[in-house]
Write a protein that holds these residues in place. Structure first.
Motif, PDB file in Angstrom:
ATOM      1  N   GLY A   1      11.073  18.464  -0.172  1.00  0.00           N
ATOM      2  CA  GLY A   1       9.616  18.408  -0.173  1.00  0.00           C
ATOM      3  C   GLY A   1       9.079  17.036   0.188  1.00  0.00           C
ATOM      4  N   THR A   2       7.773  16.871   0.023  1.00  0.00           N
ATOM      5  CA  THR A   2       7.109  15.601   0.324  1.00  0.00           C
ATOM      6  C   THR A   2       6.213  15.197  -0.838  1.00  0.00           C
ATOM      7  N   LEU A   3       6.071  13.878  -1.025  1.00  0.00           N
ATOM      8  CA  LEU A   3       5.210  13.316  -2.067  1.00  0.00           C
ATOM      9  C   LEU A   3       4.184  12.403  -1.405  1.00  0.00           C
ATOM     10  N   HIS A   4       2.910  12.614  -1.734  1.00  0.00           N
ATOM     11  CA  HIS A   4       1.848  11.788  -1.168  1.00  0.00           C
ATOM     12  C   HIS A   4       0.961  11.280  -2.307  1.00  0.00           C
ATOM     13  N   VAL A   5       0.695   9.963  -2.285  1.00  0.00           N
ATOM     14  CA  VAL A   5      -0.096   9.338  -3.352  1.00  0.00           C
ATOM     15  C   VAL A   5      -1.323   8.668  -2.745  1.00  0.00           C
ATOM     16  N   GLU A   6      -2.489   8.973  -3.322  1.00  0.00           N
ATOM     17  CA  GLU A   6      -3.732   8.298  -2.953  1.00  0.00           C
ATOM     18  C   GLU A   6      -4.358   7.743  -4.234  1.00  0.00           C
ATOM     19  N   SER A   7      -4.886   6.540  -4.157  1.00  0.00           N
ATOM     20  CA  SER A   7      -5.470   5.952  -5.363  1.00  0.00           C
ATOM     21  C   SER A   7      -6.448   4.847  -4.996  1.00  0.00           C
TER      22      SER A   7
ATOM     23  N   GLU B   1      -1.290  -2.272  -2.803  1.00  0.00           N
ATOM     24  CA  GLU B   1       0.016  -2.941  -2.804  1.00  0.00           C
ATOM     25  C   GLU B   1       0.988  -2.234  -3.739  1.00  0.00           C
ATOM     26  N   PHE B   2       0.498  -1.834  -4.920  1.00  0.00           N
ATOM     27  CA  PHE B   2       1.392  -1.204  -5.878  1.00  0.00           C
ATOM     28  C   PHE B   2       1.803   0.204  -5.436  1.00  0.00           C
ATOM     29  N   ILE B   3       0.918   0.885  -4.712  1.00  0.00           N
ATOM     30  CA  ILE B   3       1.248   2.239  -4.229  1.00  0.00           C
ATOM     31  C   ILE B   3       2.507   2.211  -3.361  1.00  0.00           C
ATOM     32  N   GLN B   4       2.700   1.090  -2.610  1.00  0.00           N
ATOM     33  CA  GLN B   4       3.866   0.976  -1.737  1.00  0.00           C
ATOM     34  C   GLN B   4       5.167   0.945  -2.540  1.00  0.00           C
ATOM     35  N   HIS B   5       5.089   0.566  -3.837  1.00  0.00           N
ATOM     36  CA  HIS B   5       6.302   0.425  -4.643  1.00  0.00           C
ATOM     37  C   HIS B   5       6.308   1.350  -5.847  1.00  0.00           C
ATOM     38  N   ILE B   6       5.415   2.324  -5.865  1.00  0.00           N
ATOM     39  CA  ILE B   6       5.281   3.157  -7.061  1.00  0.00           C
ATOM     40  C   ILE B   6       6.539   3.965  -7.358  1.00  0.00           C
ATOM     41  N   CYS B   7       7.318   4.270  -6.315  1.00  0.00           N
ATOM     42  CA  CYS B   7       8.516   5.084  -6.521  1.00  0.00           C
ATOM     43  C   CYS B   7       9.770   4.244  -6.711  1.00  0.00           C
ATOM     44  N   ASP B   8       9.624   2.904  -6.748  1.00  0.00           N
ATOM     45  CA  ASP B   8      10.772   2.055  -7.038  1.00  0.00           C
ATOM     46  C   ASP B   8      11.139   2.201  -8.512  1.00  0.00           C
ATOM     47  N   ASP B   9      12.443   1.970  -8.782  1.00  0.00           N
ATOM     48  CA  ASP B   9      12.892   2.056 -10.172  1.00  0.00           C
ATOM     49  C   ASP B   9      12.218   0.986 -11.028  1.00  0.00           C
TER      50      ASP B   9
ATOM     51  N   MET C   1       8.126   8.099 -11.701  1.00  0.00           N
ATOM     52  CA  MET C   1       7.846   8.373 -10.293  1.00  0.00           C
ATOM     53  C   MET C   1       9.105   8.243  -9.440  1.00  0.00           C
ATOM     54  N   SER C   2      10.045   7.408  -9.869  1.00  0.00           N
ATOM     55  CA  SER C   2      11.319   7.336  -9.163  1.00  0.00           C
ATOM     56  C   SER C   2      12.051   8.672  -9.258  1.00  0.00           C
TER      57      SER C   2
END
Length: 647
Positions: free
Chosen positions: A478-484, A439-447, A466-467
């Motif tokens: 470019g592209t950013l991809h996060v796995e956790s 759930e948090f990964i979906q919002h990791i790039c939010d301010d 991360m923002s």
């Protein structure tokens, strides 16, 4: 037969129609004769066919034409008698001066001459042209056989005509029989025609007159204007009611839409207010925490002036937390600039492997403090690319520093850089830290996004890193991809495209010309003019410049700075350090006035020393004529590096 005398005679789909055609057919059938009615489309074609003499029976022969020696026809006695009428426009005066007749019926001319000896007679080629003459006003009426006049009046949907029967005037319609070869046929045909006509004339005429008089709805309405007005009013009323209904539907839909938008706007306002409160709450926490360290350690340093160990530790803490506050401020400004699209990339050639190594080396002390393994695997050799090295470094530093922060002591962090196809490079950071929920990964790039966790809450950070990473990655294409996985660790992968550098650029980056770095005694005795309105900032700047050997004069604003320069001897000052925002005169205007002066030393190096750090501010400094730029808070190294670059 004449093709233009409806309802007496006309052609429809190549078939002969009308009163005369029906009487002819009954006569021929009575005699048991085979026949063919030759179709004609125009009056000229009809006349030419008669003159050829190849026709056995001429249905509407005129006595005048038959008596012409050019014809071979003998007329029968009249088999149909018709009255004569005048087709007139409604509303015209009763006085008749000019009449028009169709040229196909020459007998009408003699009738007109007899009844109206003083009128002017016009001749039209057909009935339609007669109508046009009446409508145009060239003729007061058209003289026609009565049934033809009635048909024209009834066919006019606009009800523009009336029909006036001419009292005592009639016309006998005859047939012309080709008796040149067989005179006996004429006698038989005339006798049978007279017999048939007397039997069926009334019935045939009635059928065509009734057909002619049957009117359409439009014709009825034009003949009865009152009903037409009522119908139009009813239609308008219905359309008005429909429009009102549609308008009410539209209004209800619009009201629903507005209500929905207001609800959404209210929700957005609440969200914005909540975000604002959260922002101030987090900023208050993240600013007050290091500020507490700075102020607290300042008090400790003052209390233990003579305790060198504690004094040194306090100063280190103050410096560390001050640097953190600067990083926090830069992150806030970066996010704001990214949101408003004001960030511009400053591209140039750089060794991409060296950038990664420098970032890892910069953060290694932080990892060693937590006894973490920070490993680097760089597989790009001595590649030199074109891009914004500073923004690329910010991306890597934010990701690696997060990995160090959120990995437990003794953990492991692996950083790698690989070359992909089409000049794309892949930066990858893998850690075995605390990980994140899906759930948090979906919002990791939010301010200001930070996971709600007891472990994380103890970790310093505003949740902006991360923002910034996402913003710069998108800006660079470019592209950013996060796995956790929660409790197991995270993997951050950034792919960026870079333009390959030329051989000359590559050589300049990998093998730069060696410069001898001047020692601090190099600036000893150098006279500098500092233009700064804030006394404390001026005191700090003077002290730092003096450690480098500068002799510094201070001016409190731009106007005084310009005056000091003008009053000084030529080449008295070797360099000017200029603030941007000042009372009386700002640094930009002061620089422009110095550059515009007529002094020989007006090209003196002028360096901006300001807290205005945006790219637009740097551009304004350059346009005003400044030599270089030093951002606040200043330190000795920044001053040395800037002077070395430009001087």
């Amino acid at each position: 037969m004449n093709p233009d005398e409806k309802p007496y005679s006309w052609y429809e789909g190549g078939e002969a129609r009308g009163i005369l055609a029906d009487i002819f057919r009954q006569t021929a059938e009575k005699l048991g004769l085979d026949y063919e009615i030759v179709p004609v489309s125009t009056r000229q074609e009809y006349q030419k066919l008669i003159e050829s003499g190849n026709i056995d029976v001429w249905m509407d022969a005129s006595e005048e034409s038959v008596n012409n020696v050019a014809y071979r026809y003998k007329t029968t006695n009249g088999y149909l008698t018709t009255t004569i009428s005048v087709l007139r426009e409604n509303g015209s005066s009763d006085k008749i001066r000019t009449l028009v007749i169709p040229e196909a019926n020459g007998m009408l001319k003699s009738i007109v001459s007899e009844i109206w000896p003083d009128v002017t007679i016009l001749v039209a080629k057909d009935c339609d042209e007669c109508v046009q003459e009446v409508l145009s006003g060239n003729a007061d009426g058209a003289v026609l056989m009565s049934y033809t006049a009635q048909r024209l009046a009834q066919d006019d949907l606009q009800n523009r005509f009336r029909v006036e029967i001419v009292p005592g005037a009639s016309l006998d319609i005859r047939m012309g029989v080709n008796a040149h070869d067989n005179c006996h046929f004429y006698g038989i045909w005339e006798k049978t025609l007279t017999n048939i006509s007397s039997q069926i004339e009334a019935e045939v005429v009635q059928s065509y007159v009734e057909t002619t008089e049957s009117s359409t709805m439009m014709a009825f309405l034009f003949r009865h204007p009152f009903y037409l007005v009522v119908l139009i009013a009813a239609v308008c009323l219905i359309l008005f009611l429909i429009a009102l209904y549609l308008q009410s539907l539209h209004s209800r839909a619009e009201q629903k839409r507005i209500a929905k938008e207001l609800t959404a706007a209210l929700a957005e306002a609440k969200d914005a207010n909540e975000m604002k409160q959260n922002f101030f709450s987090k900023m208050s926490h993240d600013i007050r925490t290091p500020l507490n360290v700075v102020l607290g350690m300042t008090q400790i340093a003052q209390k233990h002036k003579n305790d060198e160990t504690r004094l040194e530790k306090a100063l280190e803490s103050i410096t560390s937390e001050g640097n953190y506050l600067m990083v926090l401020l830069d992150s806030i400004l970066d996010v704001n600039q990214l949101e408003h699209g004001h960030v511009e990339l400053i591209c140039g050639p750089f060794a991409i492997a060296d950038s990664v190594k420098d970032c890892v080396q910069m953060l290694r002390p932080l990892a060693e403090r937590k006894e973490q393994k920070l490993l680097l695997n760089c597989e790009v050799g001595d590649d030199v690319v074109i891009g914004d090295a500073n923004r690329f470094n910010q991306i890597m530093i934010n990701i690696i520093s997060n990995a160090v922060k959120y990995t437990n002591p003794g953990g492991k962090i692996e950083v790698s850089l690989t070359r992909l196809l089409d000049n794309r490079y892949c930066f990858r950071c893998v850690d075995n830290g605390i990980g994140m929920s899906e759930e948090f990964i979906q919002h990791i790039c939010d301010d200001y996004a930070r996971a709600e966790d007891s472990l994380i809450s103890k970790t310093e950070g505003a949740g902006l890193g991360m923002s910034v990473v996402k913003g710069f990655t998108d800006l660079m294409g470019g592209t950013l991809h996060v796995e956790s996985t929660l409790g197991q660790g995270s993997v951050f992968t950034v792919e960026l495209p870079f333009e390959a550098a030329s051989e000359e650029q590559k050589a300049a980056v990998l093998h730069p010309a060696k410069k001898e770095k001047p020692d601090r005694d190099h600036f000893k005795g150098t006279r500098a003019l500092l233009v700064e309105d804030n006394a404390l900032n001026a005191e700090i700047a003077v002290a730092l410049l003096q450690t480098l050997g500068f002799v510094v004069d201070w001016a409190e604003n731009g106007a005084l700075g310009v005056q000091k320069f003008r009053d000084s001897a030529l080449e008295y000052y070797h360099v000017i350090f200029m603030d941007m925002q000042m009372p009386v005169m700002d640094g930009l205007e002061a620089t422009r006035q110095i550059r515009a002066s007529k002094r020989r030393d007006r090209d003196i190096p002028i360096f901006a020393m300001t807290a205005n750090t945006f790219a637009s501010d740097r551009e304004k400094c350059k346009e005003a004529g400044m030599t270089g730029y030093i951002s606040k808070p200043i330190n000795v190294k920044d001053i040395e590096d800037t002077l070395e670059e430009y001087l």
